[in-house]
Design an enzyme around this catalytic site. Structure first.
Site, PDB file in Angstrom:
ATOM      1  CB  ALA A 124      44.855  45.253 -67.022  1.00  0.00           C
ATOM      2  CG  ASN A 192      43.459  41.468 -74.090  1.00  0.00           C
ATOM      3  OD1 ASN A 192      43.798  41.500 -75.354  1.00  0.00           O
ATOM      4  ND2 ASN A 192      42.314  40.809 -73.781  1.00  0.00           N
ATOM      5  CG  HIS A 222      48.030  41.396 -63.914  1.00  0.00           C
ATOM      6  ND1 HIS A 222      48.020  40.231 -64.198  1.00  0.00           N
ATOM      7  CD2 HIS A 222      47.116  42.170 -64.245  1.00  0.00           C
ATOM      8  CE1 HIS A 222      46.723  40.058 -64.786  1.00  0.00           C
ATOM      9  NE2 HIS A 222      46.116  41.347 -64.522  1.00  0.00           N
TER      10      HIS A 222
HETATM   11  N1  LIG Z   1      44.337  45.498 -73.576  1.00  0.00           N
HETATM   12  C1  LIG Z   1      43.991  44.949 -72.307  1.00  0.00           C
HETATM   13  O1  LIG Z   1      44.723  45.018 -71.166  1.00  0.00           O
HETATM   14  C2  LIG Z   1      42.482  44.515 -72.259  1.00  0.00           C
HETATM   15  C3  LIG Z   1      41.856  44.289 -70.965  1.00  0.00           C
HETATM   16  C4  LIG Z   1      40.274  44.299 -70.855  1.00  0.00           C
HETATM   17  C5  LIG Z   1      39.665  43.815 -72.148  1.00  0.00           C
HETATM   18  N2  LIG Z   1      40.658  43.834 -73.534  1.00  0.00           N
HETATM   19  C6  LIG Z   1      39.612  43.269 -74.325  1.00  0.00           C
HETATM   20  O2  LIG Z   1      39.204  44.514 -75.170  1.00  0.00           O
HETATM   21  C7  LIG Z   1      37.920  44.145 -75.662  1.00  0.00           C
HETATM   22  C8  LIG Z   1      36.644  44.896 -75.069  1.00  0.00           C
HETATM   23  O3  LIG Z   1      36.389  44.394 -73.909  1.00  0.00           O
HETATM   24  P1  LIG Z   1      35.243  44.863 -73.319  1.00  0.00           P
HETATM   25  O4  LIG Z   1      35.385  44.736 -71.859  1.00  0.00           O
HETATM   26  O5  LIG Z   1      34.714  46.311 -73.794  1.00  0.00           O
HETATM   27  O6  LIG Z   1      34.342  43.618 -73.718  1.00  0.00           O
HETATM   28  P2  LIG Z   1      32.732  43.740 -73.654  1.00  0.00           P
HETATM   29  O7  LIG Z   1      32.315  42.254 -73.931  1.00  0.00           O
HETATM   30  O8  LIG Z   1      32.023  44.361 -72.656  1.00  0.00           O
HETATM   31  O9  LIG Z   1      32.271  44.369 -75.116  1.00  0.00           O
HETATM   32  C9  LIG Z   1      32.587  43.879 -76.436  1.00  0.00           C
HETATM   33  C10 LIG Z   1      31.616  44.348 -77.514  1.00  0.00           C
HETATM   34  O10 LIG Z   1      31.997  43.929 -78.955  1.00  0.00           O
HETATM   35  C11 LIG Z   1      31.272  43.391 -79.580  1.00  0.00           C
HETATM   36  N3  LIG Z   1      31.798  42.731 -80.400  1.00  0.00           N
HETATM   37  C12 LIG Z   1      32.277  41.566 -80.420  1.00  0.00           C
HETATM   38  N4  LIG Z   1      32.848  41.109 -81.566  1.00  0.00           N
HETATM   39  C13 LIG Z   1      32.656  42.091 -82.511  1.00  0.00           C
HETATM   40  C14 LIG Z   1      32.835  42.345 -83.893  1.00  0.00           C
HETATM   41  N5  LIG Z   1      33.481  41.394 -84.509  1.00  0.00           N
HETATM   42  N6  LIG Z   1      32.390  43.378 -84.498  1.00  0.00           N
HETATM   43  C15 LIG Z   1      31.765  44.382 -83.665  1.00  0.00           C
HETATM   44  N7  LIG Z   1      31.467  44.284 -82.460  1.00  0.00           N
HETATM   45  C16 LIG Z   1      31.897  43.022 -81.767  1.00  0.00           C
HETATM   46  C17 LIG Z   1      30.240  42.841 -78.533  1.00  0.00           C
HETATM   47  O11 LIG Z   1      28.964  42.763 -78.984  1.00  0.00           O
HETATM   48  C18 LIG Z   1      30.038  43.547 -77.360  1.00  0.00           C
HETATM   49  O12 LIG Z   1      29.060  44.607 -77.327  1.00  0.00           O
HETATM   50  C19 LIG Z   1      37.810  42.620 -75.645  1.00  0.00           C
HETATM   51  O13 LIG Z   1      38.342  41.806 -76.504  1.00  0.00           O
HETATM   52  C20 LIG Z   1      38.980  42.485 -74.275  1.00  0.00           C
HETATM   53  O14 LIG Z   1      39.347  41.170 -74.243  1.00  0.00           O
HETATM   54  C21 LIG Z   1      41.797  44.072 -73.368  1.00  0.00           C
END
Ligand SMILES: NC(=O)c1ccc[n+]([C@@H]2O[C@H](COP(=O)([O-])OP(=O)(O)OC[C@H]3O[C@@H](n4cnc5c(N)ncnc54)[C@H](O)[C@@H]3O)[C@@H](O)[C@H]2O)c1
Length: 271
Positions: A124, A192, A222
């Site tokens: 992001a 993140n 940000h």
């Molecule tokens: N790098 C970045 O800038 C950034 C930005 C936004 C989100 N993220 C991260 O990316 C990840 C995904 O984000 P999202 O918006 O798709 O989240 P989300 O909540 O929409 O989806 C996450 C999915 O993963 C599943 N899940 C959780 N733990 C699991 C595991 N151990 N094994 C298998 N499945 C599992 C959940 O059931 C859910 O369906 C999150 O951890 C979030 O914090 C990173």
């Protein structure tokens, strides 16, 4: 014709679903979406139905075994187990839950010593390309100022423990000032961006973070400031939410697709 890369996705939420659609609709000449997995199997099943192509639903172990490139889009807790399985098989993994990397120093060491490859998209934030270039010289300072609407901080324990309530806020309020290593513990939903910035730059102990609640804001903003041998760089990113998860910025999903494009392609632009 080049052999297509077999991709597996761990986590079928907002980012996983976006990437699954992007791979099947836009990267089909380079990659095939081989398998999905989710803690909640119904989410993987729902995604398969939406994709209308043949994709297997496997457990994590089998997914890693049958794919060349694994995408972690699940949770910080999932990072260690997924990355370790991938490294063991000398494969490639793209990590979205970057907080799971910086909170596990043992894992970072394992990555450095391995023959696998770990990709971390800029997520992001903007400015990561410049920071990576700046790091080849000397960097004096890296700071992140995050501003979010008060509702983004609902349920944050760090605030509840200090009796800080934001529902009647009329002006912007500084909630945190300190190193990224403390910011990610106090504000897990900011983890993140701070983690990517720390990994790309001077580490979580030296990267400075300020977090504000701002009642007039609709977007998460940000501001990154970097000073070094090269001069000074300031970026500001005003993020709208991703479809399917209001806590995730749309740019984070787009950045992960851009990184896939880089992995699949032959012309690689940017640091
Ligand atoms: N790098 C970045 O800038 C950034 C930005 C936004 C989100 N993220 C991260 O990316 C990840 C995904 O984000 P999202 O918006 O798709 O989240 P989300 O909540 O929409 O989806 C996450 C999915 O993963 C599943 N899940 C959780 N733990 C699991 C595991 N151990 N094994 C298998 N499945 C599992 C959940 O059931 C859910 O369906 C999150 O951890 C979030 O914090 C990173």
């Amino acid at each position: 014709m080049k052999k297509k890369i077999r991709v597996g996705i761990v986590g079928c939420g907002a980012i996983g679903s976006y990437l699954a659609k992007t791979i099947t609709a836009r990267f089909q000449n380079f990659a095939v979406l081989e398998a999905l997995t989710d803690l909640r199997p119904e989410k993987a099943a729902a995604l398969v139905r939406k994709l209308r192509t043949k994709v297997r639903i496997l457990n994590q172990e089998d997914l890693v075994r049958s794919c060349d490139l694994i995408i972690e889009a699940a949770s910080a807790k999932a990072v260690g187990p997924v990355v370790r399985k991938v490294l063991h098989r000398r494969k490639r993994v793209l990590v979205m839950s970057v907080g799971g990397l910086i909170s596990d120093p043992g894992l970072l060491k394992q990555i450095q010593a391995s023959n696998g490859r770990v990709f971390v998209p800029s997520g992001a934030l903007t400015g990561i390309d410049g920071l990576l270039a700046a790091r080849m010289g000397k960097i004096k300072k890296v700071s992140l100022v995050t501003r979010k609407p008060p509702r983004a901080f609902a349920g944050v324990e760090f605030l509840e423990e200090r009796n800080i309530h934001l529902n009647k806020l009329t002006r912007e309020k500084l909630l945190f000032s300190g190193p990224a290593i403390r910011a990610v513990k106090a504000f897990p939903q900011n983890i993140n961006v701070a983690a990517v910035l720390s990994l790309a730059g001077i580490g979580p102990a030296k990267t400075q973070v300020k977090i504000y609640a701002v009642p007039s804001l609709k977007r998460n903003v940000h501001r990154v400031e970097i000073e070094g041998d090269f001069g000074r760089m300031v970026t500001q990113t005003e993020n709208v939410p991703a479809p399917g998860n209001s806590k995730t910025s749309y740019l984070a999903a787009l950045a992960s697709a851009a990184m896939l494009k880089k992995i699949f392609g032959t012309l690689q632009i940017g640091t």
